[in-house]
Design an enzyme around this catalytic site. Structure first.
Site, PDB file in Angstrom:
ATOM      1  N   HIS A 155       0.824  -1.224   0.000  1.00  0.00           N
ATOM      2  CA  HIS A 155       0.000   0.000   0.000  1.00  0.00           C
ATOM      3  C   HIS A 155       0.852   1.265   0.000  1.00  0.00           C
ATOM      4  O   HIS A 155       0.339   2.342  -0.267  1.00  0.00           O
ATOM      5  CB  HIS A 155      -0.921   0.004   1.230  1.00  0.00           C
ATOM      6  CG  HIS A 155      -2.005  -1.029   1.139  1.00  0.00           C
ATOM      7  ND1 HIS A 155      -3.319  -0.715   0.891  1.00  0.00           N
ATOM      8  CD2 HIS A 155      -1.976  -2.385   1.227  1.00  0.00           C
ATOM      9  CE1 HIS A 155      -4.056  -1.820   0.846  1.00  0.00           C
ATOM     10  NE2 HIS A 155      -3.260  -2.845   1.057  1.00  0.00           N
ATOM     11  N   ASP A 364       3.678   9.517  -0.723  1.00  0.00           N
ATOM     12  CA  ASP A 364       2.533   8.683  -0.353  1.00  0.00           C
ATOM     13  C   ASP A 364       2.339   7.603  -1.410  1.00  0.00           C
ATOM     14  O   ASP A 364       2.495   7.878  -2.610  1.00  0.00           O
ATOM     15  CB  ASP A 364       1.263   9.555  -0.286  1.00  0.00           C
ATOM     16  CG  ASP A 364       0.321   9.118   0.828  1.00  0.00           C
ATOM     17  OD1 ASP A 364       0.321   7.911   1.134  1.00  0.00           O
ATOM     18  OD2 ASP A 364      -0.399   9.968   1.375  1.00  0.00           O
TER      19      ASP A 364
END
Ligand code: F6P
Length: 482
Positions: A155, A364
């Site tokens: 992720h 991110d």
């Protein structure tokens, strides 16, 4: 018919009051559609040897939770996962604190996960492992004789080999990843970075033209699967929440002012200190906004036992205090900074009410808040997304106002540009992004990964012999060769 078994460090069973993160939303969406088992740590630590998993069944999904030993958990979660892998994978070398003890605990916890999961596995299971806490799990399961397909989805970002090899155990980490049948990354950048590690370790011939990785007889399906959001679900939540008490109280309190909104876990990778400076710069350079714009930053505390998270909390309190002290008036606070969490639906209502969504992480993997902000908007009068070009989401959301999150001036000007953008331009940008998000929503993400995993069953014989064909070549930068 195969059964889906999802494994993650932390399990979050569906509770109305909880605001699950991207990982939990993704896993729940997969399991709700297919049924199956979700296995992971239940949130409790114990002094003695952990017992058997606790199993609960709800809406066709079984939740199996285990406890972990307190001391080991600290070294594994606070230590190796969040003081080594998290900063390294987000390119924050300054925050990395490696110790062999932490590494050993990480491997040991992964062995515990494998041992406790083993008795729950059935012959037709497809196992889907999530995130950086559990990279060695496939190897540990294979050692116990598991032969079912095992996939892994990361992720968070994956670092290029030049960053990765700062880690003393980088070769082991890459070798552990190649024990999976499918490896999913958020973006092409991450896949390229993974390839750079594979090339370094196994040679360029290990990377096939289709991007898959061939080590001996084994082919590992390394692919890009950008995680999406539940478009219909988020829209519904946002619309409904608008008339809820808590969202109404918030919008009433703005007294007609424009709203700039940020929602992030309190993490140094989210760029909140830089974001606060950018907002301060915006107020300095566009003083016509004084008293007319409110910035609400929701930042629930996380990983509070890790030193870097304690430090960032202090810096943020100081930064918010500085801006408010300098600009606030008796009837206006420029930044409302909240460390509390809200239910997911309420957050969607807050996002819908905002004229500007401020999502400026320093790095991110994806950032689902950016995607949720777009989906939560009113199509007829949408707000504008200011998005870091260092978030995975920027690859898909190219119609956002893309900014370098380190450049406070650029972010400050982007806030002003967003607030003064014409309705036509706002609609155009919003429609373009919504189309992308509908095409690649959470259902598509889930389906693509599960299909890739099912496809590998055809390669099952190779899985049997894969690892034994690997040998170590010493005295070479490429330690492992097929
Ligand atoms: O996105 C990374 C991640 O670690 C997810 O795995 C998790 O859902 C989220 O951040 C929250 O992290 P933690 O479980 O450490 O609070």
């Amino acid at each position: 018919m195969s059964r889906l078994v999802c494994v993650s460090n932390r399990i979050s069973p569906p509770r109305k009051s909880a605001a699950p993160g991207g990982l939990a939303v993704g896993i729940l969406s997969a399991l709700k559609r297919t049924g199956g088992l979700w296995f992971g740590w239940g949130g409790e630590t114990v002094e003695a040897e952990p017992g058997d998993p606790d199993i609960h069944i709800r809406d066709g999904v079984s939740y199996a939770t285990i406890e972990l030993r307190k001391k080991e958990f600290d070294l594994y979660y606070n230590g190796y996962a969040n003081e080594v892998l998290w900063p390294l994978f987000h390119y924050f070398l300054k925050g990395m604190r490696y110790s062999a003890e932490q590494h050993d605990a990480y491997q040991s916890v992964n062995r515990t996960f494998a041992k406790k999961l083993l008795p729950l596995l059935e012959a037709n299971d497809h196992v889907w492992v999530h995130d950086y806490h559990l990279i060695p799990l496939a190897r540990r399961l294979r050692e116990l004789g598991v032969r079912q397909p095992i996939g892994f989805f990361l992720h968070i970002p994956f670092p290029n080999i030049e960053m990765l090899r700062v880690l003393p155990t980088y070769a082991e980490l890459l070798r552990d990843l190649t024990c999976y049948d499918v490896i999913g990354f958020q973006t092409h950048n991450d896949l390229r970075a993974f390839h750079s590690g594979i090339e370094h370790l196994f040679g360029v011939e290990a990377i096939r033209p289709d991007g898959r990785v061939k080590i001996g007889e084994r082919v590992v399906h390394a692919e890009v699967f950008p995680i999406g959001v539940d478009v219909d679900g988020v829209r519904e939540e946002a619309v409904q929440a608008t008339s809820s008490d808590v969202v109404r109280r918030m919008t009433d309190s703005l007294m007609g002012r424009d709203l700039v909104m940020g929602v992030d876990r309190l993490d140094y990778s989210k760029g909140l200190v830089e974001r606060f400076s950018a907002y301060q710069y915006f107020l300095e350079t566009h003083p016509e906004n004084l008293g007319r714009v409110t910035y609400i930053q929701i930042a629930p505390l996380s990983r509070t036992d890790v030193r870097a998270y304690k430090e960032i909390r202090q810096s943020l309190e100081q930064a918010a205090g500085r801006t408010n002290g300098r600009f606030a008036d008796t009837d206006w606070t420029p930044i409302r900074y909240l460390n509390r969490n809200f239910p997911h639906a309420t957050l969607m209502g807050f996002l819908r009410a905002a004229q500007v969504g401020l999502v400026t992480p320093l790095r991110d993997g994806m950032n689902l808040v950016a995607k949720e902000f777009v989906v939560a908007q009113d199509d007829n009068d949408p707000g504008v997304l200011v998005l870091s070009n260092l978030a995975g989401a920027a690859r898909e959301l190219s119609s956002a106002l893309l900014v370098n999150p380190y450049d406070s001036r650029a972010v400050g000007h982007a806030i002003q540009a967003a607030l003064s953008m014409s309705l036509d331009e706002r609609r155009e940008r919003h429609a373009a992004m919504l189309q992308v998000l509908k095409r690649n929503d959470i259902i598509t993400w889930t389906r693509r990964f599960i299909e890739a995993l099912a496809e590998t069953q055809r390669d099952a014989p190779a899985r049997e012999i894969g690892e034994s064909r690997m040998r170590v070549v010493r005295n070479s930068p490429q330690h492992y060769r097929a």
